[in-house]
Design a protein around this motif. Structure first.
Motif, PDB file in Angstrom:
ATOM      1  N   SER A   1     -37.300  13.213   3.360  1.00 45.63           N
ATOM      2  CA  SER A   1     -35.942  13.717   3.195  1.00 45.63           C
ATOM      3  C   SER A   1     -34.941  12.761   3.827  1.00 45.63           C
ATOM      4  O   SER A   1     -35.295  11.888   4.630  1.00 45.63           O
ATOM      5  CB  SER A   1     -35.809  15.099   3.839  1.00 45.63           C
ATOM      6  N   LEU A   2     -33.688  12.958   3.478  1.00 44.76           N
ATOM      7  CA  LEU A   2     -32.621  12.167   4.090  1.00 44.76           C
ATOM      8  C   LEU A   2     -32.612  12.380   5.600  1.00 44.76           C
ATOM      9  O   LEU A   2     -32.426  11.440   6.371  1.00 44.76           O
ATOM     10  CB  LEU A   2     -31.277  12.559   3.481  1.00 44.76           C
ATOM     11  N   SER A   3     -32.851  13.617   6.031  1.00 40.42           N
ATOM     12  CA  SER A   3     -32.884  13.903   7.470  1.00 40.42           C
ATOM     13  C   SER A   3     -34.004  13.130   8.158  1.00 40.42           C
ATOM     14  O   SER A   3     -33.809  12.563   9.239  1.00 40.42           O
ATOM     15  CB  SER A   3     -33.066  15.406   7.708  1.00 40.42           C
ATOM     16  N   ASP A   4     -35.194  13.108   7.551  1.00 40.36           N
ATOM     17  CA  ASP A   4     -36.315  12.344   8.122  1.00 40.36           C
ATOM     18  C   ASP A   4     -35.907  10.899   8.373  1.00 40.36           C
ATOM     19  O   ASP A   4     -36.143  10.335   9.442  1.00 40.36           O
ATOM     20  CB  ASP A   4     -37.518  12.351   7.160  1.00 40.36           C
ATOM     21  N   CYS A   5     -35.295  10.300   7.353  1.00 43.61           N
ATOM     22  CA  CYS A   5     -34.980   8.873   7.419  1.00 43.61           C
ATOM     23  C   CYS A   5     -33.847   8.579   8.400  1.00 43.61           C
ATOM     24  O   CYS A   5     -33.912   7.607   9.159  1.00 43.61           O
ATOM     25  CB  CYS A   5     -34.626   8.364   6.024  1.00 43.61           C
ATOM     26  N   VAL A   6     -32.812   9.411   8.395  1.00 44.06           N
ATOM     27  CA  VAL A   6     -31.675   9.166   9.287  1.00 44.06           C
ATOM     28  C   VAL A   6     -32.084   9.349  10.749  1.00 44.06           C
ATOM     29  O   VAL A   6     -31.698   8.556  11.617  1.00 44.06           O
ATOM     30  CB  VAL A   6     -30.490  10.086   8.931  1.00 44.06           C
ATOM     31  N   LEU A   7     -32.890  10.367  11.037  1.00 45.55           N
ATOM     32  CA  LEU A   7     -33.314  10.589  12.420  1.00 45.55           C
ATOM     33  C   LEU A   7     -34.220   9.463  12.901  1.00 45.55           C
ATOM     34  O   LEU A   7     -34.144   9.043  14.060  1.00 45.55           O
ATOM     35  CB  LEU A   7     -34.025  11.939  12.549  1.00 45.55           C
ATOM     36  N   TYR A   8     -35.069   8.961  12.018  1.00 45.18           N
ATOM     37  CA  TYR A   8     -35.895   7.806  12.376  1.00 45.18           C
ATOM     38  C   TYR A   8     -35.012   6.588  12.642  1.00 45.18           C
ATOM     39  O   TYR A   8     -35.194   5.857  13.622  1.00 45.18           O
ATOM     40  CB  TYR A   8     -36.885   7.505  11.256  1.00 45.18           C
ATOM     41  N   LEU A   9     -34.032   6.400  11.782  1.00 47.34           N
ATOM     42  CA  LEU A   9     -33.118   5.269  11.926  1.00 47.34           C
ATOM     43  C   LEU A   9     -32.349   5.341  13.240  1.00 47.34           C
ATOM     44  O   LEU A   9     -32.146   4.330  13.917  1.00 47.34           O
ATOM     45  CB  LEU A   9     -32.145   5.263  10.748  1.00 47.34           C
TER      46      LEU A   9
ATOM     47  N   TRP B   1     -24.871  22.911  17.057  1.00 49.34           N
ATOM     48  CA  TRP B   1     -25.758  22.007  17.792  1.00 49.34           C
ATOM     49  C   TRP B   1     -25.790  22.364  19.285  1.00 49.34           C
ATOM     50  O   TRP B   1     -26.858  22.354  19.908  1.00 49.34           O
ATOM     51  CB  TRP B   1     -25.327  20.559  17.599  1.00 49.34           C
ATOM     52  N   LYS B   2     -24.652  22.693  19.828  1.00 47.47           N
ATOM     53  CA  LYS B   2     -24.592  23.094  21.239  1.00 47.47           C
ATOM     54  C   LYS B   2     -25.502  24.293  21.498  1.00 47.47           C
ATOM     55  O   LYS B   2     -26.178  24.375  22.535  1.00 47.47           O
ATOM     56  CB  LYS B   2     -23.150  23.442  21.610  1.00 47.47           C
ATOM     57  N   ASN B   3     -25.552  25.211  20.533  1.00 46.59           N
ATOM     58  CA  ASN B   3     -26.346  26.431  20.684  1.00 46.59           C
ATOM     59  C   ASN B   3     -27.704  26.347  19.982  1.00 46.59           C
ATOM     60  O   ASN B   3     -28.368  27.373  19.803  1.00 46.59           O
ATOM     61  CB  ASN B   3     -25.559  27.626  20.146  1.00 46.59           C
ATOM     62  N   GLN B   4     -28.094  25.117  19.589  1.00 50.53           N
ATOM     63  CA  GLN B   4     -29.403  24.890  18.963  1.00 50.53           C
ATOM     64  C   GLN B   4     -29.651  25.840  17.788  1.00 50.53           C
ATOM     65  O   GLN B   4     -30.723  26.445  17.655  1.00 50.53           O
ATOM     66  CB  GLN B   4     -30.516  25.004  19.997  1.00 50.53           C
ATOM     67  N   ALA B   5     -28.625  25.968  16.950  1.00 46.08           N
ATOM     68  CA  ALA B   5     -28.678  26.729  15.695  1.00 46.08           C
ATOM     69  C   ALA B   5     -28.755  28.242  15.902  1.00 46.08           C
ATOM     70  O   ALA B   5     -29.035  28.979  14.950  1.00 46.08           O
ATOM     71  CB  ALA B   5     -29.832  26.260  14.812  1.00 46.08           C
ATOM     72  N   ASN B   6     -28.502  28.713  17.104  1.00 43.27           N
ATOM     73  CA  ASN B   6     -28.462  30.158  17.334  1.00 43.27           C
ATOM     74  C   ASN B   6     -27.159  30.708  16.759  1.00 43.27           C
ATOM     75  O   ASN B   6     -26.067  30.378  17.224  1.00 43.27           O
ATOM     76  CB  ASN B   6     -28.553  30.450  18.841  1.00 43.27           C
ATOM     77  N   VAL B   7     -27.291  31.542  15.740  1.00 42.19           N
ATOM     78  CA  VAL B   7     -26.117  32.002  14.992  1.00 42.19           C
ATOM     79  C   VAL B   7     -25.223  32.897  15.844  1.00 42.19           C
ATOM     80  O   VAL B   7     -23.994  32.740  15.859  1.00 42.19           O
ATOM     81  CB  VAL B   7     -26.563  32.741  13.707  1.00 42.19           C
TER      82      VAL B   7
ATOM     83  N   VAL C   1     -26.675  16.115  10.458  1.00 39.04           N
ATOM     84  CA  VAL C   1     -25.268  16.396  10.159  1.00 39.04           C
ATOM     85  C   VAL C   1     -24.411  16.200  11.412  1.00 39.04           C
ATOM     86  O   VAL C   1     -23.296  15.667  11.346  1.00 39.04           O
ATOM     87  CB  VAL C   1     -25.107  17.823   9.593  1.00 39.04           C
ATOM     88  N   TYR C   2     -24.945  16.604  12.561  1.00 43.42           N
ATOM     89  CA  TYR C   2     -24.219  16.427  13.829  1.00 43.42           C
ATOM     90  C   TYR C   2     -23.998  14.942  14.124  1.00 43.42           C
ATOM     91  O   TYR C   2     -22.898  14.531  14.515  1.00 43.42           O
ATOM     92  CB  TYR C   2     -25.006  17.082  14.963  1.00 43.42           C
ATOM     93  N   LEU C   3     -25.029  14.119  13.930  1.00 51.29           N
ATOM     94  CA  LEU C   3     -24.892  12.678  14.174  1.00 51.29           C
ATOM     95  C   LEU C   3     -23.841  12.069  13.245  1.00 51.29           C
ATOM     96  O   LEU C   3     -23.032  11.233  13.663  1.00 51.29           O
ATOM     97  CB  LEU C   3     -26.241  11.983  13.979  1.00 51.29           C
ATOM     98  N   ILE C   4     -23.846  12.494  12.000  1.00 47.97           N
ATOM     99  CA  ILE C   4     -22.866  11.981  11.043  1.00 47.97           C
ATOM    100  C   ILE C   4     -21.457  12.429  11.426  1.00 47.97           C
ATOM    101  O   ILE C   4     -20.484  11.682  11.262  1.00 47.97           O
ATOM    102  CB  ILE C   4     -23.228  12.434   9.616  1.00 47.97           C
TER     103      ILE C   4
END
Length: 288
Positions: A195-203, A236-242, A280-283
């Motif tokens: 996925s795009l996420s896999d690649c961007v996080l590796y990068l 992101w601050k709340n680690q996806a806790n809605v 998405v947070y990094l972007i």
């Protein structure tokens, strides 16, 4: 019977990583690369024999004349009549029998109704240009689709599905960067679907994301809606806790869930999954 390698049979030939588009040369997909030789070094019978043995040679010669080849490799821009959003699906073959080449393309044209073009840029790599519609195939669907295709054609593929970009962008720059992401990940990761996420996080672990114009373009698209960047930072601050995120944003929980579901439907990124959210947070922290 021992069959000699082409480079031993034709010492005047040479091997290239990419096809050679020159009418005076015969260019043959060979061992994951391309064997090239001047036509004048071959008899007419030899040329016909090689074209018979390697049936996907002809499409390679036609490749340079294809419009989307010009878009992806020569900075040709799309016109107003081509307005919309497009993504590049990169398919890497570990094994591919030349005899199924045409059947594979015909199958892709059947099962991907919004397929604009299919380019074999080498004997083991295809690029599928997919136009966005309301009911486009998402990650899980594409994973299942290519798994079934591998079973049907006795192939093994790895795929990278790029993001949708508007027709105004320079797709040559987009393809170069997404291709670099994919090729680097192929070395490190045996997964079928990258996925795009896999690649961007590796990068992000080894390179500066600010050097990637494609990610800045994504930032413009992701955060076109006012207030979306604040939502991503709070998630992101709340680690996806809605519940915690909604409280921080002074937003009703259902309103936040609606925004997250809308984002997922639009971009095929699940903000409840930390990998997608982190990308998405990094972007969001890039200047775009």
């Amino acid at each position: 019977m021992q069959i000699l390698p082409l480079e031993q049979i034709y010492a005047e030939g040479f091997i290239k990583d990419e096809p050679l588009f020159n009418k005076d040369f015969l260019c043959i997909p060979y061992k994951g690369k391309f064997f090239c030789i001047e036509k004048q070094k071959l008899s007419v019978t030899e040329q016909k024999l090689l074209l018979t043995l390697y049936p996907n040679v002809a499409p390679l010669y036609e490749l340079e004349r294809k419009f989307w080849y010009q878009v992806l490799f020569k900075h040709t821009r799309l016109s107003e009549k081509d307005a919309g959003e497009y993504r590049i699906i990169q398919v890497q073959f570990k094994r591919m029998d030349d005899s199924i080449y045409h059947s594979w393309i015909q199958t892709m044209e059947t099962i991907l109704p919004n397929l604009v073009d299919c380019l074999f840029v080498s004997s083991n790599q295809a690029l599928l240009i997919d136009k966005r519609t309301e009911n486009y195939y998402q990650k899980e669907e594409l994973h299942g689709l290519f798994t079934a295709l591998d079973d049907d054609f006795a192939t093994f593929t790895q795929i990278f599905v790029g993001a949708f970009y508007p027709s105004e962008v320079d797709f040559t720059k987009i393809y170069r960067e997404e291709s670099r992401l994919f090729q680097e990940m192929l070395v490190e990761n045996p997964k079928k679907y990258l996925s795009l996420s896999d690649c961007v996080l590796y990068l992000a672990t080894s390179q500066d994301l600010t050097n990637y114009e494609s990610l800045k373009e994504l930032g413009k698209i992701f955060f076109a809606e006012e207030g979306m960047k604040e939502v991503i930072h709070a998630l992101w601050k709340n680690q996806a806790n809605v519940s915690s995120t909604a409280k921080d944003l002074f937003m009703h929980r259902n309103t936040l869930l609606y925004k997250m579901e809308k984002f997922q439907q639009r971009f095929d990124l699940n903000l409840k999954e930390l990998n997608d959210l982190l990308m998405v947070y990094l972007i969001s922290n890039l200047k775009f």
